[in-house]
Design a protein around this motif. Sequence first.
Motif, PDB file in Angstrom:
ATOM      1  N   GLY A 254       0.832  -1.190   0.000  1.00 52.73           N
ATOM      2  CA  GLY A 254       0.000   0.000   0.000  1.00 52.73           C
ATOM      3  C   GLY A 254       0.870   1.243   0.000  1.00 52.73           C
ATOM      4  O   GLY A 254       2.030   1.213  -0.402  1.00 52.73           O
ATOM      5  N   VAL A 255       0.315   2.335   0.484  1.00 51.10           N
ATOM      6  CA  VAL A 255       1.059   3.593   0.494  1.00 51.10           C
ATOM      7  C   VAL A 255       1.858   3.768   1.776  1.00 51.10           C
ATOM      8  O   VAL A 255       2.612   4.725   1.910  1.00 51.10           O
ATOM      9  N   GLY A 256       1.676   2.862   2.743  1.00 54.39           N
ATOM     10  CA  GLY A 256       2.470   2.912   3.964  1.00 54.39           C
ATOM     11  C   GLY A 256       1.741   3.403   5.184  1.00 54.39           C
ATOM     12  O   GLY A 256       2.301   3.415   6.278  1.00 54.39           O
ATOM     13  N   THR A 257       0.484   3.816   5.045  1.00 54.09           N
ATOM     14  CA  THR A 257      -0.294   4.264   6.199  1.00 54.09           C
ATOM     15  C   THR A 257      -1.316   3.204   6.573  1.00 54.09           C
ATOM     16  O   THR A 257      -1.781   2.441   5.725  1.00 54.09           O
ATOM     17  N   ARG A 258      -1.684   3.183   7.863  1.00 56.36           N
ATOM     18  CA  ARG A 258      -2.587   2.157   8.390  1.00 56.36           C
ATOM     19  C   ARG A 258      -3.965   2.756   8.650  1.00 56.36           C
ATOM     20  O   ARG A 258      -4.475   2.723   9.759  1.00 56.36           O
ATOM     21  N   GLY A 259      -4.546   3.327   7.626  1.00 54.63           N
ATOM     22  CA  GLY A 259      -5.831   3.991   7.779  1.00 54.63           C
ATOM     23  C   GLY A 259      -6.997   3.054   7.560  1.00 54.63           C
ATOM     24  O   GLY A 259      -6.845   1.877   7.245  1.00 54.63           O
ATOM     25  N   GLY A 260      -8.205   3.608   7.725  1.00 56.80           N
ATOM     26  CA  GLY A 260      -9.431   2.855   7.525  1.00 56.80           C
ATOM     27  C   GLY A 260     -10.161   3.313   6.279  1.00 56.80           C
ATOM     28  O   GLY A 260      -9.563   3.868   5.356  1.00 56.80           O
ATOM     29  N   SER A 261     -11.477   3.113   6.273  1.00 58.47           N
ATOM     30  CA  SER A 261     -12.264   3.383   5.064  1.00 58.47           C
ATOM     31  C   SER A 261     -13.142   4.622   5.179  1.00 58.47           C
ATOM     32  O   SER A 261     -13.946   4.886   4.285  1.00 58.47           O
ATOM     33  N   GLU A 262     -13.008   5.401   6.259  1.00 60.09           N
ATOM     34  CA  GLU A 262     -13.847   6.590   6.411  1.00 60.09           C
ATOM     35  C   GLU A 262     -13.754   7.515   5.204  1.00 60.09           C
ATOM     36  O   GLU A 262     -14.771   7.975   4.669  1.00 60.09           O
TER      37      GLU A 262
END
Length: 488
Positions: A254-262
Motif C-alpha cells: 500500500g502507500v504505507g499508512t494504516r488507515g481505515g475506510s472513512e
Amino acid sequence: MIHVSRCFRGTQEGLGERVCPLGERFALDVAQIPKSLPRWTSKLRMTSSSPASVSNLIRAPESVEAVGSSARAQEEPLLRLLLERIDPEAPAAIFRVPGRIELFGKHTDYAGGRSITCASDRALVFLAQPSKEPGVRVFDRVRGEEVVIDPGQGEASGPDWKLYSEVGLRRLAADFGGFRGGALISFASDLPSESGMSSSSALLIGTCLCALAAAQLRDYEAFLRVFQDLPRLAEYLACVEAGRAFEGLDSADGVGTRGGSEDHVAILCSEAERFSTYSYLPANRESTCRLASERVVAVAFSGLHAHKAGAAKEEYNLASRLASELHDLCESAAGRKFRHLAEALAVWGYSNALQSIPPDRTDLQRRLEHFQSESNEWVPMASRALTQEDFEFLGRLAKESQRAAETLLRNQTPETSFLAAWAYEAGADAASSFGAGFGGSVWAIVRAGRAPEFLREWRRTYEDQFPEAASQAAFWSFRPDRACERLA
C-alpha cells in the motif's frame, strides 16, 4: 519504473488562489481558462446525480459526438482546464471526486468505530480516455507533472502523488487479471493537499475509476460481481491504499499508512446537504441529517501540511498501532476473538478492556479512553444534536473532542488548537480539528449570514498569531456537497 516529466507550470498571476495536490502553493489563473469551450463540447453530456450502482460509475467512456449538453462544464473551471487536452474524436469519461470533512470520529474507522462526515465542495476533477499505447499515463494538469505507470510491473515507489495512483492501478491489475488496454488520465484540483481533507485518497479513487472506465479490466465481470454497491467498493479501495487483503483478494504493497475506510466511504457515498454517520468494518450507514438551512461549514486549512511519508508516517500510524494492540489485549484477556476494537468494547465492555491494560501502559489507557469517548459517546450524541439543531450542545461536544485530541491522541499543533479555540471567540456554534492530525484543518459551524465576516476575522487573527503558517493557509465556507460522480 516511473517516468516523471515537467510539462506545464501554472501562472503565478492568478485570480483564484488554490493549492495543488502535491502541497505546493500556486495561483490558478482562472482568467486564462477559456470562458467558452470548443464547439464540439456542446455535445458532451453532463450529469450531476450520484450513480445508482458501481457499474454505472465505471461504464465505458462515451463518444463525445454522441452525447448531450455541457452546461456543467461551463461552470467548472477545473473541467474547462482539462478539456483543453481532450481528443474530441475519442470517447471520454469525466469524474468529480470531492474531499471529505470529518466532524466527529477522529481515528476511529480502522478499529470499527463511528464517524460523522460529509463531502467537501472542493474536489479533484478527472478526465480519462482510452489509449492504444500500453500502460496508464497520468497527468497533473495544474502542477504539470506526468507519470507513466505499467500496472503489471515493479513495486510502488515515490513519496508524492504518483504513489497513490500507482498503488491503486497495480492492485486492480493484480486482483482482476490486468487491464485490456491503456489509458490517458488528466486531473486538476482545488482541494488543499495534505490538509486532512483526503486529497490523497481522492487521487487514488479517481485514478482507479478512470482506469476502470477507460482501460477496462480483463476480469471486468468478476469485478462487478464482487462490488455491487458503493460502500463495498469504498472498503476495497481503503484496503488497497492501506495494503490490506480484502476478503479473498490478497494483500499487496500500500502507500504505507494504516488507515481505515472513512475517507473512501465519505468520498463515494456522501449526500448533498447532509452529514452521514457511519460505522466501519464493514461500512454501515447509521443515520443522515440535513444541515440547518441557516448554517454553513467554515473550513480553515492551517497551512501545515499533514505529511504521511518518512518520519511523519510513524506518528500518523501510532494511533492505529495502539488500537490494534488494544484489540489483541482484549482478545487475549477475554479468551475469544473480536472482529475489531469496537466489537470488543460492545461485547466485552470498556471496564474489562481497561483492566486488561498493563498498569505501566498509559499510552494504551489514553488510546482506549479516546476511542470509547469519540466513537461510542460523542459521535451518537453529535448526530442527535445535528438532527435536533441543538448547536449549543454540539459546541460542547466539539470542545470535548478537540480537548481529547490534544490530551489523549496528542496529535495536535499550536496552530490547529488555536484555530479551533478562536472559532468560538468569533461566534462559531462548534469547531474542531479533523483528519489524521499533526497539521491539517479545522471546521466550524457558523450562521450563513455571518460567514464572510467570520472567515475574515478567523484569517486575520490567525495571520497575526502564526504568520508563517498563515501564508500557506486557506479559508472558505460551503454546505455539505455531493459524493463522487460521473460527469460524462
